[in-house]
Design a protein around this motif. Structure first.
Motif, PDB file in Angstrom:
ATOM      1  N   LEU B  13     141.231 -56.304  27.983  1.00 38.29           N
ATOM      2  CA  LEU B  13     140.056 -55.441  28.094  1.00 38.29           C
ATOM      3  C   LEU B  13     140.380 -53.953  28.145  1.00 38.29           C
ATOM      4  O   LEU B  13     139.590 -53.135  27.702  1.00 38.29           O
ATOM      5  N   THR B  21     142.433 -62.439  28.700  1.00 43.34           N
ATOM      6  CA  THR B  21     141.458 -63.513  28.857  1.00 43.34           C
ATOM      7  C   THR B  21     141.455 -64.404  27.615  1.00 43.34           C
ATOM      8  O   THR B  21     141.385 -63.892  26.490  1.00 43.34           O
ATOM      9  N   LYS B  50     142.543 -66.552  32.596  1.00 46.30           N
ATOM     10  CA  LYS B  50     143.483 -65.464  32.332  1.00 46.30           C
ATOM     11  C   LYS B  50     144.940 -65.925  32.375  1.00 46.30           C
ATOM     12  O   LYS B  50     145.270 -66.884  33.059  1.00 46.30           O
ATOM     13  N   LYS B  64     142.602 -55.846  35.368  1.00 45.13           N
ATOM     14  CA  LYS B  64     141.756 -56.238  34.244  1.00 45.13           C
ATOM     15  C   LYS B  64     140.647 -55.198  34.176  1.00 45.13           C
ATOM     16  O   LYS B  64     140.292 -54.636  35.218  1.00 45.13           O
ATOM     17  N   TYR B  65     140.062 -54.948  33.035  1.00 39.11           N
ATOM     18  CA  TYR B  65     139.071 -53.878  32.839  1.00 39.11           C
ATOM     19  C   TYR B  65     139.672 -52.511  33.200  1.00 39.11           C
ATOM     20  O   TYR B  65     138.935 -51.579  33.522  1.00 39.11           O
ATOM     21  N   GLU B  67     141.103 -51.926  35.916  1.00 36.19           N
ATOM     22  CA  GLU B  67     140.872 -51.793  37.362  1.00 36.19           C
ATOM     23  C   GLU B  67     141.623 -52.905  38.097  1.00 36.19           C
ATOM     24  O   GLU B  67     142.030 -53.891  37.495  1.00 36.19           O
ATOM     25  N   VAL B  68     141.739 -52.765  39.406  1.00 35.34           N
ATOM     26  CA  VAL B  68     142.404 -53.795  40.216  1.00 35.34           C
ATOM     27  C   VAL B  68     141.409 -54.932  40.499  1.00 35.34           C
ATOM     28  O   VAL B  68     140.313 -54.692  41.000  1.00 35.34           O
ATOM     29  N   ILE B  69     141.772 -56.160  40.155  1.00 42.65           N
ATOM     30  CA  ILE B  69     140.880 -57.297  40.448  1.00 42.65           C
ATOM     31  C   ILE B  69     141.419 -58.189  41.571  1.00 42.65           C
ATOM     32  O   ILE B  69     140.795 -59.163  41.954  1.00 42.65           O
ATOM     33  N   GLY B  70     142.622 -57.859  42.110  1.00 40.44           N
ATOM     34  CA  GLY B  70     143.182 -58.656  43.197  1.00 40.44           C
ATOM     35  C   GLY B  70     144.685 -58.469  43.235  1.00 40.44           C
ATOM     36  O   GLY B  70     145.222 -57.545  42.614  1.00 40.44           O
TER      37      GLY B  70
END
Lengths: 396, 103
Positions: B13, B21, B50, B64-65, B67-70
């Motif tokens: 992304l 993804t 993913k 992802k995106y 940005e931090v997703i975890g």
């Protein structure tokens, strides 16, 4: 791109895209009767049965009242009947007055006063017929996209939501805002992990502060209850669809609001402005309650994205379903309105699907029925205020 | 579609993302090319799920995106499926707050 539709002009000045007669019970005790009265009358009558008790704590009762008054004032409602059992704290006459302030025909009915359910069904039916005649007097006239307030929602999200359906709906929101209308999205728990992105887009410092405060409060609710948001966010279904964390879900979710500045954030079921650009609403993540909040805020149409599939509708606002999952589009075709799966398959760009969604919204405003309307999917639920949240609000 | 499609099989992304993804059900052993590098899938990766584009150490942030997703809960090799078994949220953790109170 078409911009005009024919709607129902209300005394308030707002334009409705439907001309329903709403049947609003003040509690769970009058909900069955309300549903019965509307069912016997026909598709023009729409009941909003709900689960709220006759006696709620003050703050919760005020919220229930705000929702019922808001739904009654929604421009898709031409007239309303408020039904009480007769023992509720909420006063039907008071609700009726608040709805009628806009010049809308409203009547009340008390199950206890008229002598039970059989009499209530009969009296309700008579009242509805005259309300329907009054509603039929509404001026049916041409209106512009700038008069639309569109609520945006997502439910049953999967990984395609953030990739295809939400960005495409976001593109449609950008088009609506450019046309002078209002777009609103909500579900504050789904801002968690993406609030910094939204905060940067706030038009002013006050909105930015309010937004961050609301997100913090939702996150604190999880702390307050000693629970891990991961149990519910992302939901087990979201997880099966590939969403791992709330941050990932949120980052995908916020794209459904588009890219324009955030002009404000209103409370649950608070009035949304006409011609207001992008405005957020502070609601829970439960989609049915969140949709109802925005309809109570005056949204005439809801655009609802889903990945895994959802059939949710609303009693007074048409719900346009958009899926970004090609398998869901195939499997649940009769419940879907726009296919954003074309984006995932590489057959269409986000902007092309965005334009299709905008066109669909205008067509629905002009009277085209959505899948949810055709199948009479009319879920209705009001947000309860959790006792521990209540203690928190009072302690503040 | 926003982002960069790899071999018609997966989507990145934003630049700098550490995961891609899957755009279809992908089988373990499949090689997915991303410009100069290639990632061989260590696990089956279902549609919408993913996989890691690069090796990640335990506790490292997952992007992802853009940005931090975890963050990872264990070391993850390139090509491994990334999901709730090896990646967790850092937000809305009332359980962590409650555990800290007890300590």
């Amino acid at each position: 791109m078409r911009r005009e539709f024919t709607g129902y002009r209300r005394e308030s000045g707002r334009i409705g895209v439907r001309n329903h007669v709403a049947v609003l019970p003040t509690s769970v005790a009058s909900s069955c009767v309300a549903r019965g009265i509307a069912a016997e009358a026909g598709a023009w009558a729409r009941a909003t049965p709900h689960q709220m008790g006759a006696n709620q704590p003050d703050e919760a009762r005020a919220q229930t009242e705000r929702v019922l008054v808001g739904v009654g004032r929604n421009p898709n409602v031409g007239a309303a009947l408020v039904v009480e059992f007769g023992t509720e704290d909420i006063d039907a006459a008071d609700l009726a007055d608040r709805i009628a302030r806009d010049g809308k025909p409203v009547e009340t009915l008390s199950v206890r006063e008229v002598g039970g359910t059989a009499a209530a069904l009969q009296r309700g039916r008579t009242a509805l017929d005259s309300l329907n005649e009054a509603a039929a007097d509404a001026r049916h006239e041409s209106a512009d996209a700038s008069e639309l307030v569109v609520g945006v929602e997502c439910g049953g999200s999967d990984a395609t939501s953030g990739i295809a359906a939400n960005p495409a709906v976001g593109d449609a929101c950008d088009r609506l805002v450019a046309a002078g209308g209002t777009a609103s999205f909500s579900e504050t728990p789904e801002f968690i992990g993406a609030e910094h992105v939204l905060a940067e887009r706030c038009a002013d410092e006050e909105t930015r502060r309010r937004l961050l405060d609301r997100v913090e409060r939702r996150e604190a609710t999880a702390d307050l209850m000693g629970v891990d948001l991961r149990g519910a966010q992302p939901s087990p279904g979201n997880q099966e669809g590939g969403l791992t964390t709330i941050e990932e879900k949120s980052l995908g979710a916020i794209s459904k609001g588009g890219t324009t500045p955030v002009r404000g954030i209103v409370d649950y079921a608070e009035r949304l402005p006409v011609g207001g650009g992008l405005v957020l609403m502070d609601t829970p993540g439960y989609d049915v309650e969140s949709v109802v909040g925005k309809v109570a805020g005056g949204a005439q149409i809801i655009v609802f994205t889903t990945g895994r599939g959802s059939t949710t509708g609303n009693p007074v606002a048409p719900v346009v379903k958009v899926t970004g999952n090609p398998r869901t589009w195939e499997r649940m075709r009769s419940n879907m309105d726009v296919n954003a799966g074309a984006v995932v398959e590489g057959d269409a760009t986000i902007s092309e699907v965005g334009e299709r969604i905008f066109d669909e919204v205008l067509a629905v405003a002009d009277g085209k029925r959505t899948g949810a309307e055709t199948r009479r999917m009319e879920e209705f639920a009001i947000t309860e205020i959790h006792p521990r949240e209540l203690a928190e609000v009072r302690g503040r | 579609m926003k982002g960069r499609v790899l071999d018609g099989a997966a989507l990145v992304l934003a630049d700098g993302d550490s995961v891609a993804t899957a755009l279809e059900d992908l089988d373990a052993g499949r090689e997915v090319r991303d410009g100069d590098r290639a990632v061989t899938l260590a696990d089956d990766v279902p549609f919408g799920h993913k996989f890691a584009l690069e090796p990640l150490s335990a506790g490292e942030t997952v992007r992802k995106y853009g940005e931090v997703i975890g963050r990872t809960t264990e070391a993850v090799a390139a090509g491994e499926w990334v999901h709730t078994h090896n990646c967790e949220s850092t937000r809305g953790r009332g359980d962590v707050a409650a555990a800290e109170v007890e300590r």
